[in-house]
Design an enzyme around this catalytic site. Structure first.
Site, PDB file in Angstrom:
ATOM      1  N   HIS A  16      -3.613  55.916  43.299  1.00 28.42           N
ATOM      2  CA  HIS A  16      -4.441  56.099  44.505  1.00 28.42           C
ATOM      3  C   HIS A  16      -3.654  55.683  45.748  1.00 28.42           C
ATOM      4  CE1 HIS A  16      -8.157  55.303  41.775  1.00 28.42           C
ATOM      5  NE2 HIS A  16      -8.190  56.578  42.093  1.00 28.42           N
ATOM      6  N   LYS A  40     -22.267  56.199  37.088  1.00 28.71           N
ATOM      7  CA  LYS A  40     -22.124  55.182  36.052  1.00 28.71           C
ATOM      8  C   LYS A  40     -22.007  53.832  36.756  1.00 28.71           C
ATOM      9  CE  LYS A  40     -17.670  56.836  36.683  1.00 28.71           C
ATOM     10  NZ  LYS A  40     -16.695  57.758  36.444  1.00 28.71           N
ATOM     11  N   ARG A  89      -3.492  65.122  39.110  1.00 35.56           N
ATOM     12  CA  ARG A  89      -2.525  64.506  38.210  1.00 35.56           C
ATOM     13  C   ARG A  89      -2.008  65.499  37.177  1.00 35.56           C
ATOM     14  NH1 ARG A  89      -6.584  59.739  36.996  1.00 35.56           N
ATOM     15  NH2 ARG A  89      -7.867  61.516  37.532  1.00 35.56           N
ATOM     16  N   SER A 127      -8.198  54.910  36.756  1.00 31.14           N
ATOM     17  CA  SER A 127      -8.925  53.633  36.792  1.00 31.14           C
ATOM     18  C   SER A 127      -9.383  53.248  35.388  1.00 31.14           C
ATOM     19  CB  SER A 127     -10.139  53.750  37.712  1.00 31.14           C
ATOM     20  OG  SER A 127      -9.742  54.014  39.026  1.00 31.14           O
TER      21      SER A 127
HETATM   22  P1  ADP Z   1     -13.654  60.181  41.405  1.00 32.38           P
HETATM   23  O1  ADP Z   1     -14.651  59.422  40.589  1.00 32.38           O
HETATM   24  O2  ADP Z   1     -14.226  60.751  42.670  1.00 32.38           O
HETATM   25  O3  ADP Z   1     -12.851  61.184  40.635  1.00 32.38           O
HETATM   26  P2  ADP Z   1     -11.346  58.457  41.419  1.00 32.38           P
HETATM   27  O4  ADP Z   1     -11.285  57.108  42.036  1.00 32.38           O
HETATM   28  O5  ADP Z   1     -11.223  58.533  39.949  1.00 32.38           O
HETATM   29  O6  ADP Z   1     -12.692  59.067  41.967  1.00 32.38           O
HETATM   30  O7  ADP Z   1     -10.230  59.406  42.059  1.00 32.38           O
HETATM   31  C1  ADP Z   1     -10.214  59.735  43.411  1.00 32.38           C
HETATM   32  C2  ADP Z   1      -9.155  60.791  43.649  1.00 32.38           C
HETATM   33  O8  ADP Z   1      -7.866  60.243  43.404  1.00 32.38           O
HETATM   34  C3  ADP Z   1      -9.259  62.027  42.736  1.00 32.38           C
HETATM   35  O9  ADP Z   1      -8.928  63.186  43.488  1.00 32.38           O
HETATM   36  C4  ADP Z   1      -8.225  61.783  41.683  1.00 32.38           C
HETATM   37  O10 ADP Z   1      -7.717  63.002  41.156  1.00 32.38           O
HETATM   38  C5  ADP Z   1      -7.165  61.042  42.490  1.00 32.38           C
HETATM   39  N1  ADP Z   1      -6.342  60.193  41.624  1.00 32.38           N
HETATM   40  C6  ADP Z   1      -6.754  59.346  40.665  1.00 32.38           C
HETATM   41  N2  ADP Z   1      -5.705  58.751  40.059  1.00 32.38           N
HETATM   42  C7  ADP Z   1      -4.593  59.239  40.647  1.00 32.38           C
HETATM   43  C8  ADP Z   1      -3.185  59.050  40.454  1.00 32.38           C
HETATM   44  N3  ADP Z   1      -2.716  58.251  39.489  1.00 32.38           N
HETATM   45  N4  ADP Z   1      -2.335  59.704  41.272  1.00 32.38           N
HETATM   46  C9  ADP Z   1      -2.816  60.545  42.215  1.00 32.38           C
HETATM   47  N5  ADP Z   1      -4.118  60.799  42.428  1.00 32.38           N
HETATM   48  C10 ADP Z   1      -4.996  60.161  41.666  1.00 32.38           C
END
Ligand code: ADP
Length: 165
Positions: A16, A40, A89, A127
């Site tokens: 992120h 969730k 990803r 995450s």
């Molecule tokens: P959501 O529940 O909205 O998917 P996330 O926190 O899981 O929220 O992810 C937010 C954004 O960040 C999404 O577009 C996801 O694809 C991107 N993302 C998550 N992990 C990574 C990573 N390791 N590298 C780049 N982008 C990521």
């Protein structure tokens, strides 16, 4: 140009953060929007997630952090931007992200979603993977910012502490 980067960030990973840094270098202003109610129950409270991101983006002058509840397009509108940033990803992200992007545009056609591909060395990070590793005591220092590693250690230590008598 201003962009909104929405997500659950439960918790923030280095993937992120990499996306935030690269996104912030492309626009004048990047607003990281933390979803209050991800459906969730999150491991970390909204306040903790806001604190983690604020602390980890201190070095970036054009990044701000807010929370939101409800529709992403409503939040973007409120922030005065029609540009939404998301990360990709792998192929597995693509279908889900495409669906969200189409949904958002069906709600408000003026909104555009821009995708940045993940840096290769963070492409395995999510995450949930981070939480799974932390739960079993694995090393996570190369996966999350320090403040998140500390929160994760506290979270799982207290979750697995023997009940006090
Ligand atoms: P959501 O529940 O909205 O998917 P996330 O926190 O899981 O929220 O992810 C937010 C954004 O960040 C999404 O577009 C996801 O694809 C991107 N993302 C998550 N992990 C990574 C990573 N390791 N590298 C780049 N982008 C990521």
């Amino acid at each position: 140009m201003k962009a909104l980067y929405p997500g659950s960030f439960d918790p923030l990973t280095l993937g992120h953060l990499d996306l935030i840094e690269r996104g912030a270098s492309l626009v004048d202003e990047l607003v990281v929007a933390v979803l209050q109610n991800p459906g969730k129950s999150p491991a970390f409270s909204l306040e903790q997630r806001l604190r983690q991101i604020t602390a980890s983006t201190e070095h970036l002058g054009n990044v701000s952090v807010i929370s939101f509840d409800g529709l992403t397009v409503a939040c973007a509108k409120e922030q005065g931007t029609r540009l939404i940033l998301r990360g990709l990803r792998a192929m597995s992200d693509f279908e889900y992200e495409l669906q969200i992007a189409h949904t958002n545009r069906s709600l408000a056609p003026e909104f555009e979603t821009v995708f940045l591909t993940t840096s290769a060395h963070y492409s395995f990070l999510s995450s949930s993977v981070v939480k799974e590793v932390a739960r079993f005591g694995g090393a996570i220092d190369h996966m999350v910012p320090r403040v998140v590693a500390e929160d994760l250690a506290r979270f799982f230590n207290s979750a697995f502490a023997p009940p006090s008598r």
